[in-house]
Design a protein around this motif. Structure first.
Motif, PDB file in Angstrom:
ATOM      1  N   MET A  40      -1.109   3.325 -60.499  1.00 28.07           N
ATOM      2  CA  MET A  40      -0.911   2.234 -61.445  1.00 28.07           C
ATOM      3  C   MET A  40      -0.051   2.738 -62.599  1.00 28.07           C
ATOM      4  O   MET A  40      -0.361   3.739 -63.235  1.00 28.07           O
ATOM      5  CB  MET A  40      -2.278   1.779 -61.956  1.00 28.07           C
ATOM      6  N   SER A  41       1.023   2.049 -62.900  1.00 22.72           N
ATOM      7  CA  SER A  41       1.903   2.474 -63.979  1.00 22.72           C
ATOM      8  C   SER A  41       1.448   1.870 -65.307  1.00 22.72           C
ATOM      9  O   SER A  41       0.802   0.833 -65.346  1.00 22.72           O
ATOM     10  CB  SER A  41       3.345   2.069 -63.686  1.00 22.72           C
ATOM     11  N   GLU A  42       1.820   2.564 -66.367  1.00 19.04           N
ATOM     12  CA  GLU A  42       1.444   2.118 -67.698  1.00 19.04           C
ATOM     13  C   GLU A  42       2.331   0.949 -68.143  1.00 19.04           C
ATOM     14  O   GLU A  42       3.513   0.902 -67.824  1.00 19.04           O
ATOM     15  CB  GLU A  42       1.619   3.285 -68.668  1.00 19.04           C
ATOM     16  N   SER A  43       1.766   0.064 -68.896  1.00 15.37           N
ATOM     17  CA  SER A  43       2.497  -1.101 -69.388  1.00 15.37           C
ATOM     18  C   SER A  43       3.619  -0.670 -70.328  1.00 15.37           C
ATOM     19  O   SER A  43       3.428   0.213 -71.167  1.00 15.37           O
ATOM     20  CB  SER A  43       1.538  -2.026 -70.144  1.00 15.37           C
ATOM     21  N   PRO A  44       4.795  -1.298 -70.228  1.00 18.74           N
ATOM     22  CA  PRO A  44       5.869  -0.995 -71.178  1.00 18.74           C
ATOM     23  C   PRO A  44       5.524  -1.428 -72.597  1.00 18.74           C
ATOM     24  O   PRO A  44       6.226  -1.078 -73.542  1.00 18.74           O
ATOM     25  CB  PRO A  44       7.063  -1.774 -70.623  1.00 18.74           C
ATOM     26  N   TYR A  45       4.449  -2.174 -72.773  1.00 15.62           N
ATOM     27  CA  TYR A  45       4.030  -2.652 -74.097  1.00 15.62           C
ATOM     28  C   TYR A  45       2.992  -1.745 -74.750  1.00 15.62           C
ATOM     29  O   TYR A  45       2.539  -2.018 -75.849  1.00 15.62           O
ATOM     30  CB  TYR A  45       3.481  -4.081 -73.982  1.00 15.62           C
ATOM     31  N   ALA A  46       2.615  -0.663 -74.098  1.00 19.01           N
ATOM     32  CA  ALA A  46       1.542   0.201 -74.593  1.00 19.01           C
ATOM     33  C   ALA A  46       1.975   1.071 -75.772  1.00 19.01           C
ATOM     34  O   ALA A  46       1.159   1.376 -76.647  1.00 19.01           O
ATOM     35  CB  ALA A  46       1.007   1.079 -73.469  1.00 19.01           C
TER      36      ALA A  46
ATOM     37  N   GLY B  58      -5.913  -4.409 -74.081  1.00 18.32           N
ATOM     38  CA  GLY B  58      -6.152  -5.841 -73.943  1.00 18.32           C
ATOM     39  C   GLY B  58      -5.182  -6.721 -74.703  1.00 18.32           C
ATOM     40  O   GLY B  58      -5.192  -7.943 -74.537  1.00 18.32           O
ATOM     41  N   ALA B  59      -4.319  -6.122 -75.551  1.00 22.87           N
ATOM     42  CA  ALA B  59      -3.322  -6.927 -76.266  1.00 22.87           C
ATOM     43  C   ALA B  59      -2.324  -7.479 -75.257  1.00 22.87           C
ATOM     44  O   ALA B  59      -1.885  -6.765 -74.356  1.00 22.87           O
ATOM     45  CB  ALA B  59      -2.604  -6.093 -77.314  1.00 22.87           C
ATOM     46  N   THR B  60      -1.972  -8.731 -75.402  1.00 27.53           N
ATOM     47  CA  THR B  60      -1.010  -9.335 -74.487  1.00 27.53           C
ATOM     48  C   THR B  60       0.406  -8.909 -74.866  1.00 27.53           C
ATOM     49  O   THR B  60       0.671  -8.587 -76.032  1.00 27.53           O
ATOM     50  CB  THR B  60      -1.093 -10.870 -74.518  1.00 27.53           C
ATOM     51  N   PRO B  61       1.324  -8.926 -73.908  1.00 26.71           N
ATOM     52  CA  PRO B  61       2.710  -8.620 -74.243  1.00 26.71           C
ATOM     53  C   PRO B  61       3.247  -9.499 -75.383  1.00 26.71           C
ATOM     54  O   PRO B  61       3.946  -9.002 -76.262  1.00 26.71           O
ATOM     55  CB  PRO B  61       3.459  -8.871 -72.929  1.00 26.71           C
ATOM     56  N   ALA B  62       2.914 -10.768 -75.384  1.00 28.98           N
ATOM     57  CA  ALA B  62       3.393 -11.668 -76.446  1.00 28.98           C
ATOM     58  C   ALA B  62       2.871 -11.230 -77.816  1.00 28.98           C
ATOM     59  O   ALA B  62       3.613 -11.263 -78.802  1.00 28.98           O
ATOM     60  CB  ALA B  62       2.969 -13.101 -76.149  1.00 28.98           C
ATOM     61  N   GLU B  63       1.610 -10.820 -77.902  1.00 27.04           N
ATOM     62  CA  GLU B  63       1.045 -10.345 -79.169  1.00 27.04           C
ATOM     63  C   GLU B  63       1.770  -9.090 -79.653  1.00 27.04           C
ATOM     64  O   GLU B  63       2.072  -8.955 -80.841  1.00 27.04           O
ATOM     65  CB  GLU B  63      -0.441  -9.994 -79.011  1.00 27.04           C
TER      66      GLU B  63
ATOM     67  N   ARG C 168      16.736   0.476 -93.129  1.00 35.34           N
ATOM     68  CA  ARG C 168      17.322   0.466 -91.792  1.00 35.34           C
ATOM     69  C   ARG C 168      16.220   0.875 -90.833  1.00 35.34           C
ATOM     70  O   ARG C 168      15.544   1.882 -91.051  1.00 35.34           O
ATOM     71  CB  ARG C 168      18.497   1.433 -91.703  1.00 35.34           C
ATOM     72  N   ALA C 169      16.026   0.108 -89.775  1.00 35.96           N
ATOM     73  CA  ALA C 169      14.965   0.384 -88.810  1.00 35.96           C
ATOM     74  C   ALA C 169      15.398  -0.081 -87.431  1.00 35.96           C
ATOM     75  O   ALA C 169      16.011  -1.138 -87.297  1.00 35.96           O
ATOM     76  CB  ALA C 169      13.679  -0.329 -89.225  1.00 35.96           C
ATOM     77  N   VAL C 170      15.063   0.735 -86.418  1.00 36.49           N
ATOM     78  CA  VAL C 170      15.386   0.423 -85.029  1.00 36.49           C
ATOM     79  C   VAL C 170      14.189   0.778 -84.160  1.00 36.49           C
ATOM     80  O   VAL C 170      13.643   1.875 -84.262  1.00 36.49           O
ATOM     81  CB  VAL C 170      16.626   1.210 -84.543  1.00 36.49           C
ATOM     82  N   ALA C 171      13.805  -0.150 -83.298  1.00 39.26           N
ATOM     83  CA  ALA C 171      12.702   0.098 -82.360  1.00 39.26           C
ATOM     84  C   ALA C 171      13.239   0.756 -81.096  1.00 39.26           C
ATOM     85  O   ALA C 171      14.330   0.443 -80.631  1.00 39.26           O
ATOM     86  CB  ALA C 171      12.012  -1.217 -82.002  1.00 39.26           C
ATOM     87  N   SER C 172      12.432   1.637 -80.558  1.00 36.32           N
ATOM     88  CA  SER C 172      12.725   2.285 -79.296  1.00 36.32           C
ATOM     89  C   SER C 172      11.497   2.097 -78.414  1.00 36.32           C
ATOM     90  O   SER C 172      10.436   2.652 -78.702  1.00 36.32           O
ATOM     91  CB  SER C 172      12.999   3.773 -79.538  1.00 36.32           C
ATOM     92  N   CYS C 173      11.649   1.250 -77.385  1.00 37.58           N
ATOM     93  CA  CYS C 173      10.490   0.921 -76.557  1.00 37.58           C
ATOM     94  C   CYS C 173      10.952   0.259 -75.264  1.00 37.58           C
ATOM     95  O   CYS C 173      12.145   0.037 -75.067  1.00 37.58           O
ATOM     96  CB  CYS C 173       9.540  -0.006 -77.316  1.00 37.58           C
ATOM     97  N   GLY C 174      10.015  -0.081 -74.430  1.00 40.67           N
ATOM     98  CA  GLY C 174      10.330  -0.711 -73.165  1.00 40.67           C
ATOM     99  C   GLY C 174      10.565  -2.204 -73.253  1.00 40.67           C
ATOM    100  O   GLY C 174      10.809  -2.857 -72.238  1.00 40.67           O
ATOM    101  N   PHE C 175      10.514  -2.766 -74.465  1.00 36.11           N
ATOM    102  CA  PHE C 175      10.691  -4.213 -74.621  1.00 36.11           C
ATOM    103  C   PHE C 175      11.670  -4.551 -75.746  1.00 36.11           C
ATOM    104  O   PHE C 175      11.618  -5.616 -76.345  1.00 36.11           O
ATOM    105  CB  PHE C 175       9.336  -4.903 -74.847  1.00 36.11           C
ATOM    106  N   GLU C 176      12.608  -3.653 -76.010  1.00 37.68           N
ATOM    107  CA  GLU C 176      13.598  -3.867 -77.075  1.00 37.68           C
ATOM    108  C   GLU C 176      14.345  -5.180 -76.925  1.00 37.68           C
ATOM    109  O   GLU C 176      14.663  -5.839 -77.914  1.00 37.68           O
ATOM    110  CB  GLU C 176      14.626  -2.730 -77.070  1.00 37.68           C
ATOM    111  N   ASP C 177      14.639  -5.552 -75.672  1.00 33.65           N
ATOM    112  CA  ASP C 177      15.406  -6.773 -75.417  1.00 33.65           C
ATOM    113  C   ASP C 177      14.638  -8.030 -75.816  1.00 33.65           C
ATOM    114  O   ASP C 177      15.234  -9.102 -75.950  1.00 33.65           O
ATOM    115  CB  ASP C 177      15.823  -6.846 -73.951  1.00 33.65           C
TER     116      ASP C 177
ATOM    117  N   ALA D 162      17.903  -6.979 -80.707  1.00 30.34           N
ATOM    118  CA  ALA D 162      17.702  -5.945 -79.680  1.00 30.34           C
ATOM    119  C   ALA D 162      16.927  -4.759 -80.238  1.00 30.34           C
ATOM    120  O   ALA D 162      17.242  -3.613 -79.986  1.00 30.34           O
ATOM    121  CB  ALA D 162      19.047  -5.510 -79.097  1.00 30.34           C
ATOM    122  N   GLY D 163      15.910  -5.055 -81.029  1.00 30.77           N
ATOM    123  CA  GLY D 163      15.104  -4.015 -81.649  1.00 30.77           C
ATOM    124  C   GLY D 163      15.746  -3.430 -82.884  1.00 30.77           C
ATOM    125  O   GLY D 163      15.251  -2.481 -83.470  1.00 30.77           O
TER     126      GLY D 163
END
Length: 125
Positions: free
Chosen positions: A1-7, A81-86, A104-113, A118-119
């Motif tokens: 089982m792979s980890e959620s990109p939102y974790a 238990g947090a939903t991707p939308a949350e 200045r701030a930039v996110a680096s994650c699996g859901f930048e898009d 774009a994060g």
């Protein structure tokens, strides 16, 4: 089982003092100090955020778009238990708050898009 990109997520911030940004975010977002770990950790909705110095920063002048070398990283994880939308909404609110404060701030994650600008990377190209 792979980890959620939102974790997990990181937000790189062009600010020298991690404790400063943690305190300002706690006030602006109504976050609470995380129990046990100390004053550079905070909980905001489904997010647990740790403000740390960036181990990859350099003191040489770098391109402003080279966010991987900015001095502070907000390392984040999400509550089980947090939903991707949350998660997306909470990280988007975090980014908007930082930008509204003039950082200045930039996110680096699996859901930048799914995040505004774009994060953040679209702001600094």
């Amino acid at each position: 089982m792979s980890e959620s990109p939102y974790a997990f997520f990181d937000v790189h911030v062009a600010v020298a003092a991690p404790e400063t940004i943690a305190d300002r975010l706690r006030t602006a977002l109504g976050g609470i100090e995380a129990p046990v770990t100390g004053r550079h950790d905070l909980i905001v909705g489904p997010l647990w955020i740790t403000a740390t110095p960036n181990d990859h920063r350099t003191w040489a002048r770098t391109d402003l778009a080279d966010f991987l070398r900015w001095p502070t990283v907000l390392e984040g994880e999400t509550r089980p238990g947090a939903t991707p939308a949350e998660v997306v909404e909470a990280v988007a609110a975090l980014l908007r708050t930082l930008w509204d404060m003039g950082y200045r701030a930039v996110a680096s994650c699996g859901f930048e898009d799914e995040l505004p600008d774009a994060g953040g990377i679209a702001r600094y190209r």
